[in-house]
Design a protein around this motif. Structure first.
Motif, short mmCIF file in Angstrom:
data_model
loop_
_atom_site.label_atom_id
_atom_site.label_comp_id
_atom_site.label_asym_id
_atom_site.label_seq_id
_atom_site.Cartn_x
_atom_site.Cartn_y
_atom_site.Cartn_z
N UNK A 60 -41.05 -29.12 23.49
CA UNK A 60 -41.10 -30.46 24.09
C UNK A 60 -41.35 -31.52 23.03
N UNK A 61 -42.11 -31.18 21.98
CA UNK A 61 -42.32 -32.14 20.90
C UNK A 61 -41.01 -32.45 20.18
N UNK A 62 -40.18 -31.44 19.99
CA UNK A 62 -38.89 -31.67 19.35
C UNK A 62 -37.94 -32.44 20.27
N UNK A 88 -51.77 -41.70 21.45
CA UNK A 88 -51.96 -42.91 20.64
C UNK A 88 -51.32 -42.75 19.27
N UNK A 89 -51.62 -41.64 18.58
CA UNK A 89 -51.04 -41.48 17.24
C UNK A 89 -49.64 -40.90 17.27
N UNK A 90 -49.33 -40.13 18.32
CA UNK A 90 -47.99 -39.55 18.40
C UNK A 90 -46.91 -40.64 18.52
N UNK A 91 -47.12 -41.62 19.36
CA UNK A 91 -46.12 -42.67 19.54
C UNK A 91 -45.95 -43.52 18.29
N UNK A 92 -46.99 -43.60 17.46
CA UNK A 92 -46.89 -44.41 16.25
C UNK A 92 -46.13 -43.72 15.14
N UNK A 95 -46.80 -27.27 27.59
CA UNK A 95 -47.94 -26.70 26.86
C UNK A 95 -48.67 -25.63 27.65
N UNK A 96 -48.34 -25.51 28.92
CA UNK A 96 -48.83 -24.39 29.73
C UNK A 96 -47.88 -23.19 29.68
N UNK A 97 -46.76 -23.36 28.95
CA UNK A 97 -45.78 -22.30 28.86
C UNK A 97 -44.76 -22.30 29.97
N UNK A 98 -44.72 -23.39 30.79
CA UNK A 98 -43.79 -23.50 31.91
C UNK A 98 -42.57 -24.29 31.44
N UNK A 130 -35.12 -34.45 10.64
CA UNK A 130 -35.57 -33.38 9.74
C UNK A 130 -36.99 -33.67 9.26
N UNK A 131 -37.23 -34.92 8.87
CA UNK A 131 -38.57 -35.30 8.42
C UNK A 131 -39.58 -35.16 9.55
N UNK A 132 -39.20 -35.60 10.75
CA UNK A 132 -40.09 -35.48 11.90
C UNK A 132 -40.42 -34.01 12.19
N UNK A 133 -39.43 -33.15 12.13
CA UNK A 133 -39.65 -31.73 12.38
C UNK A 133 -40.61 -31.13 11.36
#
Length: 250
Positions: A147-149, A64-68, A216-219, A110-113
């Motif tokens: 994956x977040x990047x 919810x907050x990530x997409x915003x 996030x499981x390291x795979x 850069x700001x997102x990172x």
């Protein structure tokens, strides 16, 4: 390249010399801390085989907050300059359209990172404060931030395109969140319709939820890397065409 870096630095100043940029930074940091504390509370209430990193990020609240984040950091990029009239001066200056697009996209990335630096410190504080081994592996931490990047690279490009299509920040923000929500729900197509249709593998391939689940499981997997970087490049190419069209139309 020198001109590109000058424009990139100018765009970065727009984030850090503007109160709105710090509001976004505080908002994201607060939500990261809330996600981590919620995951830790879940660990206290009941045992879990999942790592702390997995539990913090694989929730509906996180999405919810990530997409915003993306409409907040991209809606101003082109729309505000179009509204104020400064985009016309920029496009008539001796700079190329691709330099304009890459400088704005690069500053947003850069700001997102930098938005994720506080969350890394929060995870490390778990070790410093409790003096116990971390409830996550280095692989899950590496996978989560990778994956977040990658998602950030593609989703920021989508925000840039939305901002280039309009002179209204509100419309740009709505377009961005609309496209990201559609992309998010495409990941649930197989959960709703099952696996018994020809396009099921494609929906698994583009499912951000599945990518976050495995990373996030390291795979780690190279397929999401190819997907998000290709999507970012394609959307930036379309953004370049939109900006270049505006340039020659003037």
């Amino acid at each position: 390249m020198r001109l590109l870096f000058i424009m990139l630095r100018k765009e970065l100043k727009g984030y850090f010399l503007n109160p709105f940029g710090w509001v976004v930074f505080v908002f994201v940091t607060g939500m990261q801390g809330f996600a981590l504390s919620t995951a830790m509370k879940g660990f206290r209430d009941s045992p879990s085989q999942n790592s702390l990193v997995y539990s913090a990020y694989n929730t509906t609240l996180f999405w919810f907050w990530f997409l915003f984040i993306f409409p907040l950091i991209t809606m101003r990029l082109f729309a505000e300059e179009e509204r104020s009239g400064t985009l016309e001066g920029l496009l008539t200056a001796p700079v190329r359209s691709w330099q304009v697009v890459l400088s704005k996209y690069g500053a947003a990335m850069v700001f997102y990172t930098l938005l994720w630096v506080p969350s890394y410190l929060q995870f490390r504080m778990y070790e410093w404060v409790t003096d116990v081994p971390p409830a996550y592996s280095p692989g899950s931490m590496l996978g989560a931030y990778s994956i977040l990047l990658l998602m950030g690279a593609a989703f920021t490009a989508i925000g840039c395109l939305a901002s280039a299509l309009t002179s209204s920040q509100i419309i740009a923000g709505l377009l961005t969140i609309g496209m990201l929500v559609i992309h998010y729900f495409l990941g649930y197509v197989t959960a709703i319709w099952g696996e018994h249709f020809a396009a099921a593998p494609m929906f698994h391939y583009i499912s951000s939820q599945e990518h976050l689940h495995y990373f996030t499981k390291g795979l780690l997997d190279t397929r999401p890397v190819v997907y998000y970087l290709s999507l970012a490049a394609f959307v930036l190419f379309i953004t370049y065409q939109v900006v270049d069209y505006r340039r020659w139309r003037r």
